[in-house]
Write an enzyme that holds these catalytic residues in place. Structure first.
Site, short mmCIF file in Angstrom:
data_model
loop_
_atom_site.label_atom_id
_atom_site.label_comp_id
_atom_site.label_asym_id
_atom_site.label_seq_id
_atom_site.Cartn_x
_atom_site.Cartn_y
_atom_site.Cartn_z
N LYS A 58 0.85 -1.20 0.00
CA LYS A 58 0.00 0.00 0.00
C LYS A 58 0.87 1.24 0.00
O LYS A 58 2.02 1.24 0.47
CB LYS A 58 -0.96 0.00 1.20
N ASP A 94 -2.82 -1.63 9.73
CA ASP A 94 -2.97 -1.56 8.27
C ASP A 94 -3.65 -2.80 7.68
O ASP A 94 -3.94 -2.83 6.49
CB ASP A 94 -1.61 -1.38 7.59
#
Length: 285
Positions: free
Chosen positions: A11, A138
């Site tokens: 990401k 996350d």
């Protein structure tokens, strides 16, 4: 024995804002996150009939129950009350560690998706993301993937319009940043600028790459750059050779540039590779 295969996608934080410290010691964040095509590969053998094992092709990655992928597998199987009769997890690592690209979280998310699929998807994707929040901040986003507004500790997600077609060049310098130390530091400094998340959301909705690039901002970037001036060198090189935006991701230390054409990305990549071995060209996924 059954072998499962799943991709674990990195990401990038298009925006990242720290809103304040919570009573539980964590910080409230607001961030527009994007998954990209840099990926680890996860293989899981279910039903080995042996004690659990985790293997990784990259040295320095923990291969015991402290690894987030192991934690995710245990949490998932405990939650659905299944005994896999032995498990072996193998991680082929491509996402650089301590880069702010969510490598460990992506691996954990891939394990959750693979096991959920194997057992007939007893949990919805949102329930799976909620479970992932117990593994790491996350992980919920890495379960869902795509483009999303992420809030709280990372447990509150809202899908956004897809990132316009573009190419990212990502460069990870040799140094790494201690995330806990960085959060301590951000608590003691004034944050001169905050990202405009609403403008970023509007730019994504309009599919306007120039406006997306204009609104990229991470509050950690100036704090880290203050101590590691080479981030300015990486960014200036990206700017010089045609990137329309450049920013550190997460708590660092990787920097990404946004470009509109592959040829530009290739030139930037070649220039950076003279000094940095960890340089990637990738796309939004």
């Amino acid at each position: 024995m059954t072998t499962l295969y799943e991709g674990a996608f990195a990401k990038l934080n298009l925006t990242l804002d720290v809103l304040g410290k919570r009573e539980d010691g964590y910080h409230d964040l607001k961030s527009v996150m994007q998954t990209v095509s840099v990926r680890d590969d996860i293989e899981i053998d279910v039903g080995t009939g042996k004690p659990w094992v985790l293997k990784c092709d990259k040295p320095g990655i923990p291969t015991d129950e402290t690894n987030l992928a192991w934690k995710a597998a245990k949490l998932y199987l405990d939650t659905i009350k299944k005994d896999p009769d032995g498990l072996e997890i193998r991680i082929t690592k491509r996402i650089p560690s301590q880069a702010g690209m969510g490598g460990g979280s992506a691996d954990a998310a891939a394990v959750l998706r693979a096991l959920n699929d194997h057992y007939g998807n007893p949990l919805s994707i949102l329930a799976l993301a909620e479970l992932g929040a117990q593994v790491g901040s996350d992980v919920p986003f890495c379960v869902v993937c795509g483009t999303a507004m992420v809030e709280g500790r990372g447990e509150r997600l809202r899908k956004l319009s897809d990132m316009p077609d573009c190419i990212f060049v990502v460069c990870k310098p040799a140094f790494s940043v201690s995330t806990p130390e960085l959060y301590k530091k951000i608590d003691t400094v004034s944050i001169p600028k905050h990202p405009d998340n609403q403008a970023m959301e509007s730019a994504l909705l309009a599919g306007d790459l120039e406006k997306v690039a204009k609104n990229v901002y991470n509050v950690f970037d100036p704090v880290v750059t203050d101590e590691h001036l080479e981030l300015n060198y990486i960014k200036s090189l990206m700017h010089q050779y045609g990137a329309i935006s450049y920013q550190m991701t997460g708590s660092g230390s990787a920097v990404f540039g946004i470009v509109s054409e592959f040829e530009i990305a290739a030139v930037i990549c070649n220039m950076l590779k003279a000094n940095y071995p960890d340089v990637f060209i990738c796309k939004p996924v």
